[in-house]
Design a protein around this motif. Structure first.
Motif, PDB file in Angstrom:
ATOM      1  N   CYS A 124       0.710  -1.148  -0.155  1.00 25.26           N
ATOM      2  CA  CYS A 124      -0.185   0.049  -0.073  1.00 25.26           C
ATOM      3  C   CYS A 124       0.742   1.530  -0.003  1.00 25.26           C
ATOM      4  N   ALA A 125       2.145   1.347   0.182  1.00 27.82           N
ATOM      5  CA  ALA A 125       3.026   2.112  -0.014  1.00 27.82           C
ATOM      6  C   ALA A 125       3.106   2.751  -1.288  1.00 27.82           C
ATOM      7  N   ALA A 126       3.135   1.871  -2.398  1.00 28.91           N
ATOM      8  CA  ALA A 126       3.289   2.187  -3.916  1.00 28.91           C
ATOM      9  C   ALA A 126       2.617   3.501  -4.557  1.00 28.91           C
ATOM     10  N   PHE A 127       1.486   3.735  -3.957  1.00 32.90           N
ATOM     11  CA  PHE A 127       0.966   4.823  -4.517  1.00 32.90           C
ATOM     12  C   PHE A 127       1.648   6.261  -3.971  1.00 32.90           C
ATOM     13  N   VAL A 128       2.014   6.175  -2.762  1.00 33.20           N
ATOM     14  CA  VAL A 128       2.648   7.377  -2.342  1.00 33.20           C
ATOM     15  C   VAL A 128       3.939   7.577  -2.874  1.00 33.20           C
ATOM     16  N   GLN A 129       4.668   6.413  -3.247  1.00 29.08           N
ATOM     17  CA  GLN A 129       5.975   6.359  -3.953  1.00 29.08           C
ATOM     18  C   GLN A 129       5.776   6.737  -5.346  1.00 29.08           C
ATOM     19  N   ALA A 130       4.672   6.541  -5.946  1.00 36.04           N
ATOM     20  CA  ALA A 130       4.488   7.085  -7.179  1.00 36.04           C
ATOM     21  C   ALA A 130       4.149   8.567  -7.308  1.00 36.04           C
ATOM     22  N   LEU A 131       3.465   8.870  -6.165  1.00 36.58           N
ATOM     23  CA  LEU A 131       3.343  10.320  -5.953  1.00 36.58           C
ATOM     24  C   LEU A 131       4.673  11.001  -5.729  1.00 36.58           C
ATOM     25  N   GLN A 132       5.493  10.680  -5.035  1.00 39.70           N
ATOM     26  CA  GLN A 132       6.761  11.053  -4.909  1.00 39.70           C
ATOM     27  C   GLN A 132       7.586  11.375  -6.300  1.00 39.70           C
ATOM     28  N   ILE A 133       7.307  10.279  -7.157  1.00 39.27           N
ATOM     29  CA  ILE A 133       8.040  10.361  -8.358  1.00 39.27           C
ATOM     30  C   ILE A 133       7.649  11.608  -8.971  1.00 39.27           C
ATOM     31  N   ALA A 134       6.281  11.638  -9.250  1.00 39.72           N
ATOM     32  CA  ALA A 134       5.716  12.495 -10.056  1.00 39.72           C
ATOM     33  C   ALA A 134       6.020  13.920  -9.381  1.00 39.72           C
ATOM     34  N   VAL A 135       5.860  14.371  -8.113  1.00 37.61           N
ATOM     35  CA  VAL A 135       6.145  15.392  -7.538  1.00 37.61           C
ATOM     36  C   VAL A 135       7.590  15.762  -8.021  1.00 37.61           C
ATOM     37  N   ARG A 136       8.685  15.074  -7.810  1.00 37.88           N
ATOM     38  CA  ARG A 136      10.052  15.332  -8.050  1.00 37.88           C
ATOM     39  C   ARG A 136      10.188  15.755  -9.385  1.00 37.88           C
ATOM     40  N   ARG A 137       9.382  15.136 -10.779  1.00 38.62           N
ATOM     41  CA  ARG A 137       9.557  15.633 -11.994  1.00 38.62           C
ATOM     42  C   ARG A 137       8.555  16.860 -12.323  1.00 38.62           C
ATOM     43  N   LEU A 138       7.550  17.206 -11.418  1.00 36.16           N
ATOM     44  CA  LEU A 138       6.944  18.378 -11.554  1.00 36.16           C
ATOM     45  C   LEU A 138       7.626  19.397 -10.887  1.00 36.16           C
ATOM     46  N   SER A 139       8.294  19.172 -10.109  1.00 38.56           N
ATOM     47  CA  SER A 139       8.955  20.314  -9.177  1.00 38.56           C
ATOM     48  C   SER A 139      10.245  20.714  -9.936  1.00 38.56           C
ATOM     49  N   SER A 140      10.940  19.833 -10.919  1.00 42.85           N
ATOM     50  CA  SER A 140      12.111  19.971 -11.391  1.00 42.85           C
ATOM     51  C   SER A 140      11.827  20.619 -12.805  1.00 42.85           C
ATOM     52  N   GLY A 141      10.444  20.826 -12.930  1.00 41.60           N
ATOM     53  CA  GLY A 141      10.278  21.232 -14.475  1.00 41.60           C
ATOM     54  C   GLY A 141      10.087  20.520 -15.567  1.00 41.60           C
ATOM     55  N   GLU A 142      10.429  18.868 -15.310  1.00 44.68           N
ATOM     56  CA  GLU A 142      10.417  17.894 -16.407  1.00 44.68           C
ATOM     57  C   GLU A 142       9.190  17.757 -16.731  1.00 44.68           C
ATOM     58  N   ALA A 143       7.963  18.163 -16.151  1.00 44.37           N
ATOM     59  CA  ALA A 143       6.614  17.873 -16.422  1.00 44.37           C
ATOM     60  C   ALA A 143       5.900  18.897 -15.930  1.00 44.37           C
ATOM     61  N   ARG A 144       4.683  19.179 -16.398  1.00 45.92           N
ATOM     62  CA  ARG A 144       3.827  20.252 -15.806  1.00 45.92           C
ATOM     63  C   ARG A 144       2.360  19.426 -15.603  1.00 45.92           C
ATOM     64  N   THR A 145       2.090  18.341 -16.061  1.00 46.35           N
ATOM     65  CA  THR A 145       0.692  17.913 -15.698  1.00 46.35           C
ATOM     66  C   THR A 145       0.830  16.409 -15.557  1.00 46.35           C
ATOM     67  N   ALA A 146       0.733  15.562 -14.487  1.00 47.16           N
ATOM     68  CA  ALA A 146       0.748  14.131 -14.291  1.00 47.16           C
ATOM     69  C   ALA A 146      -0.414  13.451 -13.828  1.00 47.16           C
ATOM     70  N   LEU A 147      -0.567  12.379 -14.139  1.00 50.23           N
ATOM     71  CA  LEU A 147      -1.592  11.375 -13.620  1.00 50.23           C
ATOM     72  C   LEU A 147      -0.879  10.591 -12.695  1.00 50.23           C
ATOM     73  N   VAL A 148      -1.337  10.321 -11.497  1.00 51.68           N
ATOM     74  CA  VAL A 148      -0.863   9.140 -10.609  1.00 51.68           C
ATOM     75  C   VAL A 148      -1.759   8.462 -10.226  1.00 51.68           C
ATOM     76  N   LEU A 149      -1.532   7.122 -10.478  1.00 45.10           N
ATOM     77  CA  LEU A 149      -2.549   6.272 -10.196  1.00 45.10           C
ATOM     78  C   LEU A 149      -2.369   5.133  -9.134  1.00 45.10           C
ATOM     79  N   GLY A 150      -3.293   4.774  -8.576  1.00 43.73           N
ATOM     80  CA  GLY A 150      -2.825   3.552  -7.467  1.00 43.73           C
ATOM     81  C   GLY A 150      -4.046   2.555  -7.552  1.00 43.73           C
ATOM     82  N   GLY A 151      -3.742   1.293  -7.433  1.00 46.89           N
ATOM     83  CA  GLY A 151      -4.809   0.312  -7.456  1.00 46.89           C
ATOM     84  C   GLY A 151      -4.312  -1.024  -7.148  1.00 46.89           C
ATOM     85  N   ASP A 152      -5.352  -2.066  -6.936  1.00 42.02           N
ATOM     86  CA  ASP A 152      -4.967  -3.190  -6.600  1.00 42.02           C
ATOM     87  C   ASP A 152      -6.452  -4.390  -7.042  1.00 42.02           C
ATOM     88  N   THR A 153      -6.256  -5.441  -7.567  1.00 46.97           N
ATOM     89  CA  THR A 153      -7.103  -6.387  -7.738  1.00 46.97           C
ATOM     90  C   THR A 153      -6.774  -7.679  -7.226  1.00 46.97           C
TER      91      THR A 153
END
Length: 340
Positions: A124-153
């Motif tokens: 259940c940590a993977a969504f927060v870790q995915a969010l960290q990656i997105a924030v890192r790239r958004l904050s550095s200017g490498e991206a401007r809009t990101a989709l961050v998904l989390g889920g399990d079946t």
């Protein structure tokens, strides 16, 4: 990680089919009223949504199906076109297959292409870790809009047609807990009036023997090895302790006091564990948003389910802290969000 300029434009979630209550699951398993009472009071789950038909056993939804639905709804709510997305990250402990990555299947279905895509596999940590990656790239200017998904079946690991007499205690607990779902958050560096702002996101390995394991081969490979192990005593003892540590780290990082927080999103291992966490935090006047009781443990979708509900209740402004503790290898962290 401080992230003062990352805005949450929308959060949407997807659950498969109608809720399945404990009585319906007990009838399928061939158990009685005692099991129903145990699932509700001993585990703390009243219902869940399953990606498998309870009667026929047929799989009705994949994780890609649910992720696609959540992503489309989130884009529509945010007023963002697929062509404007320049980053996708997904966290899951149970992707549909080893290859292709589920995040790429979702991207293809919603019309996102020519962008970096990442998939993190974890509890259940993977969504927060995915969010960290997105924030890192958004904050550095490498991206401007990101989709961050989390889920399990859980379709590979939980079969409601199983002979309940052959299930281990850990597998029986998993049957009671397991729920399926997915969610998606749209993040942007472009400010919008009233849009929630991420004030912090953090995850870190806390270490220690895993309290939960989930084998890749699933419940139906007939290897003779248990597909699932679950040390409930360790989960109930350590999750509240690590949640309290994550709470302090997130508040210190955001520069907030306990009294500054309006809503807490506690870890969702079970309804019973959630109650222990909220009691341990002892936050008088702070509203707790829990979804595990009616949605089951749908892993990396749960914080998105909580966040969607919390943000709807904070439309007039406020602060929310979401806590995450992963018991498979004891990862703690979470998010701090402020609504103007």
């Amino acid at each position: 990680m401080d992230c003062p300029s990352i805005h949450i434009l929308a959060v949407r979630t997807a659950l498969p089919g109608p809720p399945v209550d404990n009585a319906a699951l007990a009838r399928r398993l061939g158990t009685g009223d005692a099991w129903v009472r145990w699932a509700e009071t001993g585990v703390g789950v009243r219902s869940r949504h399953l990606a498998r038909d309870l009667e026929s056993g047929a799989i009705t939804h994949t994780l890609a199906d649910l992720g696609t639905e959540a992503a489309r709804d989130a884009l529509a709510a945010a007023g963002v076109a697929p062509a404007d997305v320049d980053l996708m990250v997904m966290g899951s402990s149970m992707p549909d297959m080893l290859m292709p990555a589920t995040v790429n299947v979702v991207a293809d279905r919603i019309g996102v292409n020519e962008v970096p895509t990442y998939q993190l596999q974890g509890g259940c940590a993977a969504f927060v870790q995915a969010l960290q990656i997105a924030v890192r790239r958004l904050s550095s200017g490498e991206a401007r809009t990101a989709l961050v998904l989390g889920g399990d079946t859980w379709v590979k690991h939980v079969d409601p047609s199983s002979d309940v007499k052959r299930l281990s205690p850990a597998e029986l607990t998993t049957v009671a807990l397991a729920g399926d779902g997915a969610g998606c958050a749209v993040l942007s560096v472009e400010p919008r009036p009233g849009a929630p702002v991420l004030r912090g996101v953090d995850s870190r390995l806390a270490g220690g023997p895993p309290a939960q394991t989930l084998e890749w081969f699933g419940a139906h490979a007939d290897t003779g090895q248990p597909a699932v192990t679950d040390d409930r005593a360790a989960v109930e003892e350590r999750v509240p302790e690590l949640a309290a540590e994550a709470w302090r780290e997130l508040l210190d990082g955001a520069g907030w006091k306990d009294s500054d927080v309006d809503v807490v999103l506690p870890p969702q291992h079970s309804g019973r564990v959630t109650d222990r966490v909220t009691a341990a935090l002892d936050l008088a006047g702070v509203r707790s948003v829990s979804r595990v009781e009616e949605a089951g443990n749908c892993g990396n979708a749960l914080m998105l389910l909580q966040l969607e509900e919390a943000l709807a209740g904070l439309s007039g402004g406020g602060r929310a802290v979401g806590l995450m503790v992963e018991a498979t290898e004891w990862v703690r962290g979470g998010i701090a969000v402020e609504v103007p």
